[in-house]
Design a protein around this motif. Structure first.
Motif, short mmCIF file in Angstrom:
data_model
loop_
_atom_site.label_atom_id
_atom_site.label_comp_id
_atom_site.label_asym_id
_atom_site.label_seq_id
_atom_site.Cartn_x
_atom_site.Cartn_y
_atom_site.Cartn_z
N ILE A 103 -1.70 3.76 -12.08
CA ILE A 103 -1.85 3.04 -11.24
C ILE A 103 -3.15 3.61 -10.74
CG2 ILE A 103 -1.23 5.44 -9.74
CD1 ILE A 103 0.39 3.55 -7.22
N ASP A 104 -3.51 3.05 -9.59
CA ASP A 104 -5.14 3.17 -9.44
C ASP A 104 -5.35 2.61 -7.32
OD1 ASP A 104 -6.25 0.42 -8.85
OD2 ASP A 104 -5.43 0.65 -11.26
N PRO A 105 -6.62 3.15 -7.35
CA PRO A 105 -5.84 2.94 -5.38
C PRO A 105 -5.96 1.69 -4.70
CG PRO A 105 -7.95 4.47 -5.89
CD PRO A 105 -7.35 3.67 -7.29
N TRP A 106 -6.60 0.56 -5.96
CA TRP A 106 -6.91 -0.98 -5.92
C TRP A 106 -5.69 -1.62 -6.00
CZ3 TRP A 106 -11.34 -2.53 -3.29
CH2 TRP A 106 -12.11 -1.50 -3.92
N LEU A 107 -4.50 -1.31 -7.29
CA LEU A 107 -2.96 -1.44 -7.14
C LEU A 107 -2.71 -0.77 -5.78
CD1 LEU A 107 -0.63 -2.78 -8.80
CD2 LEU A 107 -0.84 -0.89 -10.55
N ALA A 108 -1.76 0.91 -5.98
CA ALA A 108 -1.29 1.19 -4.93
C ALA A 108 -1.92 0.56 -3.46
CB ALA A 108 -1.64 2.68 -4.10
N ILE A 109 -3.22 -0.11 -2.98
CA ILE A 109 -3.36 -0.98 -2.23
C ILE A 109 -2.53 -2.29 -2.00
CG2 ILE A 109 -5.29 -2.00 -0.56
CD1 ILE A 109 -6.67 0.39 -1.27
N ALA A 110 -3.04 -2.34 -2.78
CA ALA A 110 -2.36 -4.22 -2.90
C ALA A 110 -0.91 -4.46 -3.38
CB ALA A 110 -2.39 -4.66 -4.25
N ALA A 111 -0.04 -3.10 -3.29
CA ALA A 111 1.60 -2.56 -3.41
C ALA A 111 2.28 -2.82 -1.88
CB ALA A 111 1.81 -1.69 -4.61
N ILE A 112 1.69 -1.79 -1.26
CA ILE A 112 1.50 -0.69 -0.33
C ILE A 112 1.58 -2.61 1.00
CG2 ILE A 112 1.69 0.67 1.85
CD1 ILE A 112 0.73 2.60 -0.16
N TYR A 113 0.74 -3.08 0.81
CA TYR A 113 0.19 -4.65 0.95
C TYR A 113 1.32 -5.59 0.84
CZ TYR A 113 -1.20 -9.18 2.85
OH TYR A 113 -1.14 -10.12 3.40
N GLN A 114 1.73 -5.77 0.07
CA GLN A 114 2.77 -7.18 -0.64
C GLN A 114 4.41 -5.99 0.49
OE1 GLN A 114 2.82 -9.40 -1.75
NE2 GLN A 114 0.96 -9.60 -2.09
N CYS A 115 4.30 -4.59 0.38
CA CYS A 115 5.94 -4.13 0.67
C CYS A 115 6.00 -4.62 2.43
CB CYS A 115 5.93 -2.69 0.24
SG CYS A 115 6.21 -1.61 -1.47
N ILE A 116 4.88 -4.62 2.98
CA ILE A 116 4.54 -4.33 4.44
C ILE A 116 4.81 -5.72 4.65
CG2 ILE A 116 2.57 -3.93 6.44
CD1 ILE A 116 2.31 -1.26 5.31
N LYS A 117 4.94 -6.32 3.71
CA LYS A 117 4.64 -7.86 4.39
C LYS A 117 6.04 -8.88 4.05
CE LYS A 117 2.60 -12.45 2.37
NZ LYS A 117 1.49 -13.17 1.45
N SER A 118 6.99 -8.23 2.84
CA SER A 118 8.10 -8.81 1.99
C SER A 118 9.01 -8.44 3.34
CB SER A 118 7.94 -8.24 1.16
OG SER A 118 7.45 -8.39 0.69
N LEU A 119 8.35 -6.80 4.32
CA LEU A 119 9.69 -6.03 5.20
C LEU A 119 9.06 -6.90 6.29
CD1 LEU A 119 11.27 -3.81 6.07
CD2 LEU A 119 9.68 -2.27 6.11
N VAL A 120 7.98 -7.27 6.63
CA VAL A 120 8.14 -7.77 8.15
C VAL A 120 8.48 -9.89 8.02
CG1 VAL A 120 6.40 -9.56 9.36
CG2 VAL A 120 5.64 -6.34 8.62
N GLY A 121 8.20 -10.18 6.98
CA GLY A 121 8.87 -11.58 6.02
C GLY A 121 10.52 -11.07 6.10
N TRP A 122 10.86 -10.75 6.08
CA TRP A 122 12.41 -9.94 6.22
C TRP A 122 13.11 -9.84 7.15
CZ3 TRP A 122 15.48 -5.42 7.29
CH2 TRP A 122 16.86 -5.31 7.29
#
Length: 213
Positions: free
Chosen positions: A177-196
């Motif tokens: 893992i690296d910070p760029w992947l971490a940011i992208a993964a957290i963003y996608q999780c938040i996006k999915s949670l908001v969409g749900w």
């Protein structure tokens, strides 16, 4: 004179990720066209062009800003680029969700502790800890049993690269893992949670509406 193999691998990884991002951005609305392929190939070549007084490749200067990228991020970028170029269907949503969730949880576990937010540094586990290896093995087996293939493949690839010493770092975390992947993964999780949440809200709202006579 060629740079060390570790430097070449790190710069190649950065170049591939940037090229994949370029392809994704250009194909966002109109799909992958011949012009999109030409521009992406031009970006890949341009990043290898030597610039400056030191005559270093342009990607080397990018590396000074981004640092080395994880094997996981490079593999994800290459997979996405390959699928777009071949016109293949992208990774299923359930696979993307599992990958994003795993890396988001890993980031929230690793980085706060590595930054000194606790009395224990999780980053030390990456220097040959049986505990980390067992966790990765159990996670891979659990995902495989549930029919998820992408996450175990990413973990296995990162482990192989770490054993081979593909990057300058000797810490397994830097391969995973690296910070760029971490940011992208957290963003996608938040996006999915908001969409749900919005979908549940709309479903509740429509279910509460009285039926017309």
């Amino acid at each position: 004179m060629f740079p060390p193999a570790n430097d070449l691998i790190a710069m190649l990884g950065i170049n591939l990720v940037l090229s994949a991002a370029c392809l994704r951005l250009l194909s966002w609305r109109c799909g992958v066209t011949p012009w999109t392929k030409v521009v992406t190939a031009a970006v890949f070549v341009l990043l290898w062009c030597p610039v400056g007084a030191a005559r270093l490749p342009l990607v080397a200067y990018v590396r000074g800003i981004s640092s080395d990228l994880s094997i996981s991020l490079v593999a994800i970028a290459c997979l996405g680029m390959y699928q777009r170029l071949r016109g293949l269907p992208l990774v299923a949503q359930r696979e993307r969700t599992s990958v994003n969730l795993a890396f988001a949880v890993g980031a929230l576990f690793l980085y706060p502790l590595a930054l000194g937010w606790g009395d224990w540094d999780a980053y030390r586990l990456g220097w040959g800890s049986w505990a980390l290896w067992v966790v990765l093995l159990v996670l891979s087996l659990a995902c495989w049993a549930k029919g998820f293939r992408l996450l175990p493949a990413l973990l296995a690839l990162a482990l192989l690269a770490w054993v081979a010493g593909a990057l300058e770092s000797t810490n397994l975390w830097d391969y995973l893992i690296d910070p760029w992947l971490a940011i992208a993964a957290i963003y996608q999780c938040i996006k999915s949670l908001v969409g749900w949440g919005l979908a549940r809200l709309r479903g509740t709202h429509h279910g509460a509406m009285p039926s017309s006579a």
